[in-house]
Design a protein around this motif. Structure first.
Motif, PDB file in Angstrom:
ATOM      1  N   ASP A 187     -15.933 -52.408 -32.948  1.00  0.00           N
ATOM      2  CA  ASP A 187     -16.842 -51.436 -32.337  1.00  0.00           C
ATOM      3  C   ASP A 187     -18.305 -51.808 -32.537  1.00  0.00           C
ATOM      4  N   ASP A 188     -18.615 -52.421 -33.697  1.00  0.00           N
ATOM      5  CA  ASP A 188     -20.008 -52.721 -34.013  1.00  0.00           C
ATOM      6  C   ASP A 188     -20.555 -53.898 -33.219  1.00  0.00           C
ATOM      7  N   GLN A 189     -19.681 -54.649 -32.558  1.00  0.00           N
ATOM      8  CA  GLN A 189     -20.133 -55.801 -31.775  1.00  0.00           C
ATOM      9  C   GLN A 189     -20.131 -55.539 -30.265  1.00  0.00           C
ATOM     10  N   LYS A 190     -19.711 -54.353 -29.863  1.00  0.00           N
ATOM     11  CA  LYS A 190     -19.629 -54.067 -28.428  1.00  0.00           C
ATOM     12  C   LYS A 190     -20.993 -54.185 -27.751  1.00  0.00           C
ATOM     13  N   GLN A 191     -22.047 -53.732 -28.427  1.00  0.00           N
ATOM     14  CA  GLN A 191     -23.378 -53.794 -27.833  1.00  0.00           C
ATOM     15  C   GLN A 191     -23.810 -55.239 -27.600  1.00  0.00           C
ATOM     16  N   HIS A 192     -23.462 -56.130 -28.550  1.00  0.00           N
ATOM     17  CA  HIS A 192     -23.810 -57.537 -28.393  1.00  0.00           C
ATOM     18  C   HIS A 192     -23.061 -58.160 -27.216  1.00  0.00           C
ATOM     19  N   LEU A 193     -21.800 -57.773 -27.034  1.00  0.00           N
ATOM     20  CA  LEU A 193     -21.040 -58.315 -25.913  1.00  0.00           C
ATOM     21  C   LEU A 193     -21.595 -57.790 -24.586  1.00  0.00           C
ATOM     22  N   GLU A 194     -22.009 -56.537 -24.564  1.00  0.00           N
ATOM     23  CA  GLU A 194     -22.643 -55.994 -23.349  1.00  0.00           C
ATOM     24  C   GLU A 194     -23.905 -56.774 -23.011  1.00  0.00           C
ATOM     25  N   LEU A 195     -24.663 -57.169 -24.045  1.00  0.00           N
ATOM     26  CA  LEU A 195     -25.850 -57.980 -23.808  1.00  0.00           C
ATOM     27  C   LEU A 195     -25.458 -59.344 -23.245  1.00  0.00           C
ATOM     28  N   ALA A 196     -24.403 -59.950 -23.777  1.00  0.00           N
ATOM     29  CA  ALA A 196     -23.930 -61.239 -23.263  1.00  0.00           C
ATOM     30  C   ALA A 196     -23.573 -61.119 -21.782  1.00  0.00           C
ATOM     31  N   ARG A 197     -22.950 -60.017 -21.401  1.00  0.00           N
ATOM     32  CA  ARG A 197     -22.618 -59.790 -19.992  1.00  0.00           C
ATOM     33  C   ARG A 197     -23.894 -59.654 -19.152  1.00  0.00           C
ATOM     34  N   ASP A 198     -24.888 -58.927 -19.696  1.00  0.00           N
ATOM     35  CA  ASP A 198     -26.159 -58.761 -18.972  1.00  0.00           C
ATOM     36  C   ASP A 198     -26.862 -60.105 -18.778  1.00  0.00           C
ATOM     37  N   ILE A 199     -26.855 -60.927 -19.822  1.00  0.00           N
ATOM     38  CA  ILE A 199     -27.499 -62.242 -19.735  1.00  0.00           C
ATOM     39  C   ILE A 199     -26.766 -63.124 -18.724  1.00  0.00           C
ATOM     40  N   ALA A 200     -25.424 -63.116 -18.775  1.00  0.00           N
ATOM     41  CA  ALA A 200     -24.642 -63.906 -17.814  1.00  0.00           C
ATOM     42  C   ALA A 200     -24.923 -63.463 -16.382  1.00  0.00           C
TER      43      ALA A 200
END
Length: 344
Positions: free
Chosen positions: A150-163
């Protein structure tokens, strides 16, 4: 997503002292995912140096994480097990993505705020930029899925935004270079299991952490049977007996955590565990949890120690994995260079 081969990437920081939360929240899932996906499992030592590290400890910790991967059942021949710093394309792509990501996006990252605290001006640039490197870790392999807590979901959302922004910014060049409408996939999170978030044994409202001052707050994968038994028996509880259903766990974070740990270690649902232990006092339940924890973790601890003693073997596994990882990363980085307009 259908245009991209299904590929999983995940990493664990080489900061040592792996604990039950790392095992249940990540490594168990890694072992399961290798049955269905091509997987890359990385010891992220570049991420580790966003805070001060002792060089000797960093090497030892890198080997310890790799030993844990192997001891828990990750097949390094079927999958790729490697350490991040041996594949320079991670850092190379991170720079390109730094020029795509926006400062406002990074300023909103809650983990940076938590780790930097009130003295944000003295935090390293690396700590702020950590999520961009994480995006590069994933995207350099064009991974489609990432197991995250759960604590890494925000980082993955950022990775999606960057991609997505990279694909949009360079859409004409991506198509001109023969990659269709998008070069990077938008990686999907994989979140599953009854104990995705394992909490402290001393405070059921806080996540189990290797940085907690009290060693009794966590079960380390290096703990022997006696240490496991002591920590479980000393785990904080409340005076009420265990409830017979999950609704009865509401407002009882320590009970909820211990039931969740038992459920995850035994591969059962919380409701099933409560069906067996509902109405029992904590001492009875804790004895059962000790037996289960020792049975599950002691063989892993013994195997970790055996593997860790063979430094040459671990280094060879990581070197081989890094060469295989780099073959994929180099091809994708060359494509990024063509898309961006670099000469090569």
């Amino acid at each position: 997503m259908s245009n991209f081969p299904q590929r999983v990437f995940s990493g664990v920081q080489s900061t040592g002292n792996l604990h039950l939360g790392n095992y249940l929240g990540a490594i168990v899932k890694f072992v399961e995912l290798q049955k269905s996906f091509d997987c890359l499992y990385c010891v992220v030592d570049l991420h580790a140096i966003t805070v001060p590290q002792d060089p000797i400890e960093l090497r030892n910790n890198t080997r310890e994480i790799a030993a844990a991967f192997l001891a828990c059942g990750i097949d390094h021949k079927k999958n790729i097990v490697f350490n991040q710093s041996q594949v320079p394309e991670h850092a190379e792509l991170a720079w390109v993505l730094n020029c795509v990501a926006r400062i406002g996006w990074l300023n909103r990252m809650t983990q940076f705020k938590d780790k930097a605290g009130k003295d944000r001006e003295n935090a390293s640039v690396g700590l702020l930029d950590y999520p961009v490197l994480m995006a590069a870790d994933i995207l350099i392999y064009r991974a489609t899925h990432v197991p995250v807590g759960d604590d890494q979901k925000q980082h993955l959302e950022l990775a999606r935004d960057i991609a997505q922004k990279f694909n949009n910014d360079f859409s004409a060049s991506i198509e001109r270079n023969g990659f269709g409408e998008a070069f990077f996939p938008l990686p999907e999170p994989l979140i599953s299991g009854p104990a995705t978030r394992v909490m402290s044994l001393r405070d059921g409202t806080k996540k189990m952490s290797k940085s907690d001052a009290s060693d009794y707050s966590r079960i380390n994968l290096s703990d022997d049977a006696d240490a496991i038994a002591t920590k479980v028996k000393k785990a904080k509880t409340d005076p009420e007996p265990l409830p017979s259903d999950e609704k009865g766990l509401e407002g009882r974070p320590e009970a909820d955590n211990l039931i969740g740990i038992f459920a995850a270690l035994s591969g059962r649902a919380k409701a099933d565990v409560l069906g067996e232990f509902g109405g029992a006092n904590f001492s009875t339940f804790k004895n059962a949890l000790v037996d289960l924890s020792v049975a599950k973790l002691s063989p892993i601890t013994a195997e970790m120690r055996r593997i860790k003693a063979e430094e040459g073997y671990i280094d060879g596994v990581l070197r081989d994995g890094s060469e295989r990882a780099r073959a994929i990363a180099r091809e994708n980085m060359n494509a990024v260079k063509d898309i961006v307009g670099f000469l090569r």
